[in-house]
Design a protein around this motif. Structure first.
Motif, PDB file in Angstrom:
ATOM      1  N   ASN A  75       0.819  -1.218   0.000  1.00 31.53           N
ATOM      2  CA  ASN A  75       0.000   0.000   0.000  1.00 31.53           C
ATOM      3  C   ASN A  75       0.851   1.266   0.000  1.00 31.53           C
ATOM      4  O   ASN A  75       0.404   2.310  -0.480  1.00 31.53           O
ATOM      5  N   TYR A  76       2.072   1.165   0.516  1.00 34.59           N
ATOM      6  CA  TYR A  76       2.978   2.313   0.420  1.00 34.59           C
ATOM      7  C   TYR A  76       3.276   2.614  -1.047  1.00 34.59           C
ATOM      8  O   TYR A  76       3.204   3.771  -1.489  1.00 34.59           O
ATOM      9  N   PHE A  77       3.606   1.572  -1.812  1.00 37.92           N
ATOM     10  CA  PHE A  77       3.902   1.777  -3.237  1.00 37.92           C
ATOM     11  C   PHE A  77       2.646   2.176  -4.010  1.00 37.92           C
ATOM     12  O   PHE A  77       2.726   2.962  -4.963  1.00 37.92           O
ATOM     13  N   ALA A  78       1.479   1.639  -3.607  1.00 40.21           N
ATOM     14  CA  ALA A  78       0.234   2.039  -4.271  1.00 40.21           C
ATOM     15  C   ALA A  78      -0.010   3.539  -4.084  1.00 40.21           C
ATOM     16  O   ALA A  78      -0.454   4.232  -5.015  1.00 40.21           O
ATOM     17  N   PHE A  97       7.356  -1.724 -13.554  1.00 40.60           N
ATOM     18  CA  PHE A  97       7.254  -2.186 -12.170  1.00 40.60           C
ATOM     19  C   PHE A  97       5.872  -2.753 -11.853  1.00 40.60           C
ATOM     20  O   PHE A  97       5.738  -3.611 -10.965  1.00 40.60           O
ATOM     21  N   LEU A  98       4.840  -2.301 -12.571  1.00 43.65           N
ATOM     22  CA  LEU A  98       3.468  -2.614 -12.192  1.00 43.65           C
ATOM     23  C   LEU A  98       3.092  -4.083 -12.348  1.00 43.65           C
ATOM     24  O   LEU A  98       2.371  -4.628 -11.516  1.00 43.65           O
ATOM     25  N   GLN A  99       3.584  -4.742 -13.412  1.00 39.49           N
ATOM     26  CA  GLN A  99       3.196  -6.144 -13.609  1.00 39.49           C
ATOM     27  C   GLN A  99       3.705  -7.051 -12.480  1.00 39.49           C
ATOM     28  O   GLN A  99       2.914  -7.790 -11.879  1.00 39.49           O
ATOM     29  N   PHE A 101       4.543  -6.058  -9.573  1.00 39.02           N
ATOM     30  CA  PHE A 101       3.901  -5.533  -8.364  1.00 39.02           C
ATOM     31  C   PHE A 101       2.521  -6.150  -8.172  1.00 39.02           C
ATOM     32  O   PHE A 101       2.167  -6.586  -7.063  1.00 39.02           O
ATOM     33  N   PHE A 102       1.730  -6.205  -9.236  1.00 41.89           N
ATOM     34  CA  PHE A 102       0.391  -6.795  -9.147  1.00 41.89           C
ATOM     35  C   PHE A 102       0.471  -8.285  -8.803  1.00 41.89           C
ATOM     36  O   PHE A 102      -0.353  -8.790  -8.038  1.00 41.89           O
ATOM     37  N   THR A 103       1.450  -8.985  -9.345  1.00 41.36           N
ATOM     38  CA  THR A 103       1.604 -10.417  -9.056  1.00 41.36           C
ATOM     39  C   THR A 103       1.860 -10.639  -7.565  1.00 41.36           C
ATOM     40  O   THR A 103       1.212 -11.475  -6.921  1.00 41.36           O
ATOM     41  N   VAL A 104       2.804  -9.872  -7.008  1.00 38.93           N
ATOM     42  CA  VAL A 104       3.130  -9.995  -5.579  1.00 38.93           C
ATOM     43  C   VAL A 104       1.942  -9.563  -4.727  1.00 38.93           C
ATOM     44  O   VAL A 104       1.589 -10.222  -3.732  1.00 38.93           O
ATOM     45  N   ALA A 105       1.290  -8.464  -5.117  1.00 40.33           N
ATOM     46  CA  ALA A 105       0.169  -7.932  -4.331  1.00 40.33           C
ATOM     47  C   ALA A 105      -1.005  -8.913  -4.307  1.00 40.33           C
ATOM     48  O   ALA A 105      -1.617  -9.133  -3.252  1.00 40.33           O
ATOM     49  N   ILE A 106      -1.312  -9.515  -5.440  1.00 38.59           N
ATOM     50  CA  ILE A 106      -2.420 -10.474  -5.496  1.00 38.59           C
ATOM     51  C   ILE A 106      -2.092 -11.706  -4.662  1.00 38.59           C
ATOM     52  O   ILE A 106      -2.959 -12.249  -3.962  1.00 38.59           O
ATOM     53  N   PHE A 107      -0.828 -12.151  -4.708  1.00 37.22           N
ATOM     54  CA  PHE A 107      -0.427 -13.322  -3.923  1.00 37.22           C
ATOM     55  C   PHE A 107      -0.650 -13.083  -2.432  1.00 37.22           C
ATOM     56  O   PHE A 107      -1.268 -13.902  -1.733  1.00 37.22           O
ATOM     57  N   PHE A 108      -0.169 -11.941  -1.919  1.00 36.49           N
ATOM     58  CA  PHE A 108      -0.300 -11.679  -0.480  1.00 36.49           C
ATOM     59  C   PHE A 108      -1.744 -11.351  -0.094  1.00 36.49           C
ATOM     60  O   PHE A 108      -2.159 -11.641   1.033  1.00 36.49           O
ATOM     61  N   THR A 109      -2.504 -10.777  -1.010  1.00 36.68           N
ATOM     62  CA  THR A 109      -3.913 -10.507  -0.720  1.00 36.68           C
ATOM     63  C   THR A 109      -4.696 -11.812  -0.619  1.00 36.68           C
ATOM     64  O   THR A 109      -5.537 -11.979   0.272  1.00 36.68           O
ATOM     65  N   SER A 282      -8.755  -0.455  -7.758  1.00 36.14           N
ATOM     66  CA  SER A 282      -8.638   0.971  -8.112  1.00 36.14           C
ATOM     67  C   SER A 282      -7.319   1.253  -8.826  1.00 36.14           C
ATOM     68  O   SER A 282      -7.275   2.018  -9.805  1.00 36.14           O
ATOM     69  N   LEU A 283      -6.244   0.624  -8.345  1.00 38.27           N
ATOM     70  CA  LEU A 283      -4.944   0.822  -8.977  1.00 38.27           C
ATOM     71  C   LEU A 283      -4.932   0.258 -10.398  1.00 38.27           C
ATOM     72  O   LEU A 283      -4.320   0.845 -11.298  1.00 38.27           O
ATOM     73  N   ARG A 284      -5.609  -0.861 -10.577  1.00 40.37           N
ATOM     74  CA  ARG A 284      -5.690  -1.451 -11.920  1.00 40.37           C
ATOM     75  C   ARG A 284      -6.467  -0.544 -12.871  1.00 40.37           C
ATOM     76  O   ARG A 284      -6.063  -0.344 -14.019  1.00 40.37           O
ATOM     77  N   PHE A 285      -7.576   0.030 -12.388  1.00 38.07           N
ATOM     78  CA  PHE A 285      -8.337   0.978 -13.212  1.00 38.07           C
ATOM     79  C   PHE A 285      -7.473   2.186 -13.572  1.00 38.07           C
ATOM     80  O   PHE A 285      -7.484   2.663 -14.716  1.00 38.07           O
TER      81      PHE A 285
END
Length: 354
Positions: A75-78, A97-99, A101-109, A282-285
C-alpha cells in the motif's frame, strides 16, 4: 472481452488517483493492524505453550504477521503510484514495475484470505493439541522438583482458576493420575500403602482434585477430596448435588477462548481483505486508464479502464500457459546443464595410477 470496462474522463482520473492515495494509506494502517493482531495471537498462544502439544496452530499468527508487513509495503507503493499517476513525466517510470507488483500484491492478498479461512478451520488442530498438552500437564503436575517441570503445577493452577475449569475433559481426569508428590505422602500410613497397592502401577490415586478446581462462588466450603464418597461428607449427594468445583474441562474452555479470539480476528482480517482488494482494483483501473494517455499531447482525453483485458477464462488459460512454459524452460536448462557436466566428465583425462 474486457472485464469491468469503464470510461474515464480527466476529472474522473484525478478523483480516482486522489481516492486511491487516501485508500492506500487507510490500507497501510489496516496492514499494521493485521500485523498487531498476529503478534497478539502469537503471544496468547505462547502463554499456553506448556499445555499445547504442537506448533501447527502458530501458522495463523505467523501468516498474519507476514501478510501485515507485506500489506504495509504494497500500500505504500500504491500510494506513491497514485501520486505520480497524473504526471506524464513521472508515471511512465512505474510501467515496468506494475506487472510484478500486481503479481506480488495479489499473492499476499489471497494469502490474507487463506489466513481468514485458516482461523476458522484450525479448531480440530487446536483441540488435538490441547488434548495431549493438557494430559501431559496434569500428569506432570506433581513434578515440582524435576528440572523443566518446576512451574507445571503453577501453570495448571493458574489456568484452572483463570478459565474456571478443571481437568482435561472434566474433573474426573484428576482421578486417573497421581497428582500429589511422593514427598508429601506418609508411607508409614496404612491408607497410603493400601492406595499404592490398589493399582498395578503403584500410584497414589485419590478421588480428589487440586484446590484450583474449587469454585469460590459456591456457598459450601470446597469439597475437593473423596468427591465420589457420599458418606464422607455431611448432607452430600455426589450424583444429584451441584458440586462446588468447576465442572467444565479446561480443553473445552481453552478451545472456546482461542476459537472466539481467532473468529474475531478472522472477521477483522476479512474486512481488511476487502479494503486491500479495493486498493488493487482501483490501482488497476488507474493503470489501464492512464496507458491510453501515454504519448498523447492532450492528457485530458477520455480513456477506458478495465480490470482484466480479456475474459476470466482466457486470462486464466494465458497465465497457465506462461507457468507451464516457465517450468518447461527450467527443465530444459537443468537437462542441458546435466549433459554439459557429463560431457566434461567424459572429456577429462584419466589420472595415471601411481
Amino acid at each position: 472481452m474486457a472485464v469491468m470496462k469503464m470510461k474515464f474522463t480527466f476529472q474522473k482520473r484525478v478523483k480516482l488517483a486522489q481516492g486511491l492515495w487516501l485508500l492506500s494509506w487507510v490500507a497501510c494502517v489496516c496492514g499494521a493492524i493485521t500485523f498487531t493482531l498476529g503478534v497478539f495471537l502469537k503471544t496468547e498462544l505462547r502463554r499456553r505453550s506448556e499445555v499445547m502439544d504442537n506448533t501447527e496452530i502458530h501458522a495463523v499468527p505467523n501468516t498474519l504477521m507476514i501478510v501485515g508487513l507485506a500489506s504495509i509495503g504494497i500500500n505504500y507503493f500504491a500510494g506513491r503510484i497514485s501520486q505520480d499517476a497524473l504526471d506524464p513525466s513521472r508515471f511512465p517510470r512505474w510501467k515496468s514495475f506494475l506487472q510484478p507488483f500486481f503479481t506480488v500484491a495479489i499473492f499476499f492478498t489471497l494469502l490474507m484470505l487463506v489466513t481468514v479461512i485458516m482461523s476458522y478451520a484450525m479448531k480440530g488442530n487446536l483441540e488435538a493439541s490441547l488434548k495431549i498438552g493438557l494430559k501431559n500437564g496434569i500428569r506432570f503436575y506433581k513434578d515440582t522438583d524435576t528440572p523443566g517441570r518446576c512451574f507445571q503445577k503453577q501453570t495448571i493452577d493458574r489456568l484452572q482458576m483463570e478459565f474456571q475449569c478443571c481437568g482435561n475433559t472434566d474433573f474426573r481426569d484428576w482421578f486417573e493420575v497421581q497428582w500429589i508428590s511422593n514427598r508429601y505422602l506418609d508411607f508409614s500410613s496404612k491408607e497410603v500403602k493400601d492406595r499404592i497397592k490398589s493399582n498395578v502401577d503403584g500410584r497414589y490415586l485419590v478421588d480428589g482434585v487440586p484446590f484450583s478446581c474449587c469454585n469460590p462462588s459456591s456457598p459450601r466450603p470446597c469439597i475437593q477430596y473423596r468427591l465420589t464418597n457420599n458418606t464422607a461428607h455431611y448432607n452430600y449427594e455426589y450424583q444429584t448435588e451441584e458440586l462446588n468445583i468447576y465442572i467444565r474441562g479446561c480443553r473445552e474452555a481453552l478451545v472456546n477462548y482461542y476459537m472466539g479470539l481467532m473468529n474475531t480476528i478472522g472477521g477483522v482480517v476479512l474486512s481488511i481483505f476487502l479494503v486491500q482488494m479495493s486498493v488493487l482494483v482501483s490501482l488497476r483501473f488507474l493503470q489501464t486508464s492512464m496507458e491510453a494517455v501515454a504519448g498523447q499531447e492532450n492528457v485530458e482525453i477520455e480513456t477506458e479502464g478495465y480490470v482484466l483485458e480479456k475474459g476470466v477464462k482466457e486470462t486464466a488459460k494465458e497465465f497457465k500457459d506462461k507457468v507451464l512454459k516457465l517450468l518447461q524452460l527450467n527443465q530444459v536448462q537443468a537437462a542441458e546443464g546435466g549433459e554439459q557436466k557429463a560431457e566434461a566428465g567424459a572429456a577429462a583425462p584419466a589420472t595415471p595410477a601411481s
